[in-house]
Design a protein around this motif. Structure first.
Motif, short mmCIF file in Angstrom:
data_model
loop_
_atom_site.label_atom_id
_atom_site.label_comp_id
_atom_site.label_asym_id
_atom_site.label_seq_id
_atom_site.Cartn_x
_atom_site.Cartn_y
_atom_site.Cartn_z
N MET A 85 0.84 -1.19 0.00
CA MET A 85 0.00 0.00 0.00
C MET A 85 0.88 1.24 0.00
SD MET A 85 -2.94 -1.13 2.76
CE MET A 85 -3.79 0.45 2.60
N LEU A 86 0.49 2.23 -0.77
CA LEU A 86 1.29 3.44 -0.91
C LEU A 86 1.41 4.20 0.40
CD1 LEU A 86 0.04 4.63 -4.41
CD2 LEU A 86 2.28 3.68 -3.84
N GLU A 87 0.37 4.17 1.23
CA GLU A 87 0.43 4.86 2.51
C GLU A 87 0.85 3.91 3.63
OE1 GLU A 87 -3.35 6.88 2.99
OE2 GLU A 87 -2.42 8.71 2.22
N GLY A 88 1.41 2.77 3.27
CA GLY A 88 1.90 1.83 4.26
C GLY A 88 3.29 1.37 3.91
N SER A 89 3.39 0.14 3.39
CA SER A 89 4.70 -0.45 3.11
C SER A 89 5.49 0.28 2.04
CB SER A 89 4.52 -1.92 2.70
OG SER A 89 3.69 -2.02 1.56
N MET A 90 4.82 1.03 1.16
CA MET A 90 5.50 1.73 0.07
C MET A 90 5.77 3.20 0.37
SD MET A 90 6.00 -0.63 -2.10
CE MET A 90 6.72 0.47 -3.32
N GLY A 91 5.51 3.62 1.59
CA GLY A 91 5.62 5.04 1.93
C GLY A 91 6.97 5.67 1.67
N ASN A 92 8.04 4.89 1.77
CA ASN A 92 9.38 5.45 1.57
C ASN A 92 9.86 5.38 0.12
OD1 ASN A 92 9.65 5.99 4.33
ND2 ASN A 92 10.46 3.93 4.74
N ASP A 93 9.01 4.88 -0.78
CA ASP A 93 9.42 4.67 -2.18
C ASP A 93 8.62 5.49 -3.18
OD1 ASP A 93 11.35 2.59 -1.45
OD2 ASP A 93 9.58 1.41 -0.94
N ILE A 94 7.94 6.52 -2.69
CA ILE A 94 7.09 7.33 -3.57
C ILE A 94 7.93 8.06 -4.62
CG2 ILE A 94 5.46 9.25 -3.68
CD1 ILE A 94 4.34 6.69 -2.45
N ASP A 95 9.11 8.55 -4.25
CA ASP A 95 9.95 9.25 -5.22
C ASP A 95 10.32 8.35 -6.39
OD1 ASP A 95 9.88 11.59 -3.78
OD2 ASP A 95 11.81 11.29 -2.81
N ALA A 96 10.64 7.10 -6.10
CA ALA A 96 10.99 6.16 -7.16
C ALA A 96 9.77 5.87 -8.04
CB ALA A 96 11.52 4.86 -6.56
N LEU A 97 8.60 5.76 -7.43
CA LEU A 97 7.38 5.52 -8.19
C LEU A 97 7.03 6.71 -9.08
CD1 LEU A 97 5.13 3.75 -5.56
CD2 LEU A 97 5.60 2.89 -7.86
N LEU A 98 7.29 7.90 -8.57
CA LEU A 98 7.00 9.12 -9.34
C LEU A 98 7.94 9.29 -10.52
CD1 LEU A 98 6.29 11.70 -6.49
CD2 LEU A 98 4.71 11.09 -8.34
N ASN A 99 9.05 8.61 -10.50
CA ASN A 99 10.09 8.79 -11.52
C ASN A 99 9.58 8.60 -12.94
OD1 ASN A 99 12.22 6.91 -13.18
ND2 ASN A 99 13.17 8.76 -12.34
N GLY A 100 8.74 7.60 -13.18
CA GLY A 100 8.19 7.41 -14.52
C GLY A 100 8.97 6.49 -15.42
N PHE A 101 10.02 5.86 -14.92
CA PHE A 101 10.80 4.91 -15.71
C PHE A 101 9.92 3.77 -16.23
CE2 PHE A 101 13.54 0.92 -14.96
CZ PHE A 101 13.90 0.82 -16.30
N VAL A 102 9.06 3.26 -15.35
CA VAL A 102 8.12 2.20 -15.72
C VAL A 102 6.72 2.62 -15.28
CG1 VAL A 102 7.44 -0.21 -15.34
CG2 VAL A 102 9.86 0.38 -15.57
N ARG A 103 5.75 2.46 -16.19
CA ARG A 103 4.37 2.85 -15.86
C ARG A 103 3.40 1.78 -16.33
NH1 ARG A 103 4.42 9.30 -16.56
NH2 ARG A 103 6.56 9.60 -17.25
N LEU A 104 2.39 1.56 -15.53
CA LEU A 104 1.32 0.65 -15.91
C LEU A 104 0.27 1.46 -16.66
CD1 LEU A 104 -0.12 -2.11 -15.75
CD2 LEU A 104 -1.06 -1.38 -13.54
N LEU A 105 0.07 1.15 -17.95
CA LEU A 105 -0.92 1.88 -18.73
C LEU A 105 -2.32 1.49 -18.30
CD1 LEU A 105 0.69 1.73 -22.31
CD2 LEU A 105 0.90 3.51 -20.57
N PRO A 106 -3.29 2.41 -18.43
CA PRO A 106 -4.65 2.14 -17.95
C PRO A 106 -5.40 1.10 -18.77
CG PRO A 106 -4.54 4.27 -19.04
CD PRO A 106 -3.14 3.80 -18.91
#
Length: 320
Positions: A136-157
């Motif tokens: 969860m982004l507000e749980g286990s992933m809280g410290n990795d938001i900057d990496a997620l925001l990077n945009g290197f890999v994205r899941l298309l809708p």
């Protein structure tokens, strides 16, 4: 500054078969003890992949065989599972969780059990105590938001016509000054799990689209990061890879082709589908393969506006 074709992310993937017969038939049974009896699969699809025709009986039998195969694993192999079953049994004992691995390995319980064990060992290595929490982004992933925001890999809708997830890769966004490698690997794991939330994706697989129109530079080639990504997925993640499209093939590709083929191996190289030419030509080619214009980013003439921040905000709102 010389440009380098970033044909490195396919090192992640281990298995695919593009040479299956184009008709429905009974699944070959590797062993009566590892695969449910009377399994049938669909005819070969666009990418030569077949898919198990599931039924409640097939699923029940496969889960029972899966449990037996887990018991056969060594203590070392089961280390991560053992710890996870104590700390997060709701996740590890979940049929939905286990079915992801069975579907990835076409209901071969022995292969799925080995993948399951490697997955939990790797998950604990990557996330530590947070491995036992839901992603969860507000749980286990809280410290990795900057990496997620990077945009290197994205899941298309959107998805392709068969229901495969579409994952967009653009190496021009790589910038190691904005994240640690470990954080990026956790972010990529989260994105892969986001794709697997869809049961159809678990069954049909994922298509990776490597976009090079933003001219990634040689300095952005992070061999260590790619090696870590490969290690986090190979034989671990329950992801069926259907194809890896390479768009806008740069001039240096011809020079580096032999090197890449050596790194990827014969089987992995056969997964690569090169699409040169103009954006319009690429969109038409992808459309013929079941990936329609409305599912592609505007960068190549599609209709999807890439907005990683919005994607993250929507998942936070949904409690994911």
């Amino acid at each position: 500054n010389r440009k380098l074709f970033p044909l490195f992310f396919p090192q992640i993937f281990q298995r695919i078969n593009l040479y299956q017969k184009n008709e429905p038939r009974k699944m070959p049974i590797p062993s009566p003890s590892v695969t449910p009896l009377h399994m049938a699969k669909t005819k070969a699809d666009t990418y030569g992949q077949n898919h198990i025709i599931e039924s409640p009986i097939i699923i029940s039998d496969a889960l029972s065989l899966f449990e037996k195969e887990l018991e056969k694993l060594s203590r070392k192999e089961r280390a991560g599972i053992h710890e996870a079953e104590k700390k997060c049994p709701v996740i590890t004992r979940s049929e939905d969780h286990r079915l992801m691995f069975l579907r990835c390995d076409l209901f071969n319980a022995k292969l799925a059990a080995k993948r399951f064990a490697k997955y939990w060992n790797k998950r604990i290595e990557l996330f530590g105590e947070k491995a036992f929490e839901p992603f969860m982004l507000e749980g286990s992933m809280g410290n990795d938001i900057d990496a997620l925001l990077n945009g290197f890999v994205r899941l298309l809708p959107g998805k392709d016509e068969s229901g495969r997830a579409l994952i967009w890769v653009d190496a021009s966004y790589l910038d190691s000054t904005k994240y640690t490698r470990e954080s990026m690997i956790r972010a990529l794991t989260y994105i892969e799990h986001a794709a697997l939330e869809d049961e159809t994706v678990q069954k049909k697989g994922v298509v990776f689209i490597n976009y090079n129109g933003n001219n990634p530079k040689f300095s952005q080639f992070d061999k260590t990061l790619i090696s870590m990504w490969a290690d986090s997925m190979k034989g671990c993640m329950p992801v069926r890879v259907s194809a890896i499209y390479i768009l806008q093939i740069p001039t240096l590709f011809s020079t580096l082709a032999n090197l890449f083929k050596h790194l990827l191996g014969r089987r992995l190289s056969k997964r690569l589908l090169l699409l040169p030419g103009t954006n319009e030509k690429i969109v038409v080619s992808l459309s013929k393969r079941g990936i329609k214009r409305e599912s592609l980013p505007i960068e190549i003439g599609g209709e999807v506006v890439l907005d990683q921040k919005k994607w993250i905000e929507e998942r936070v709102e949904a409690g994911k």
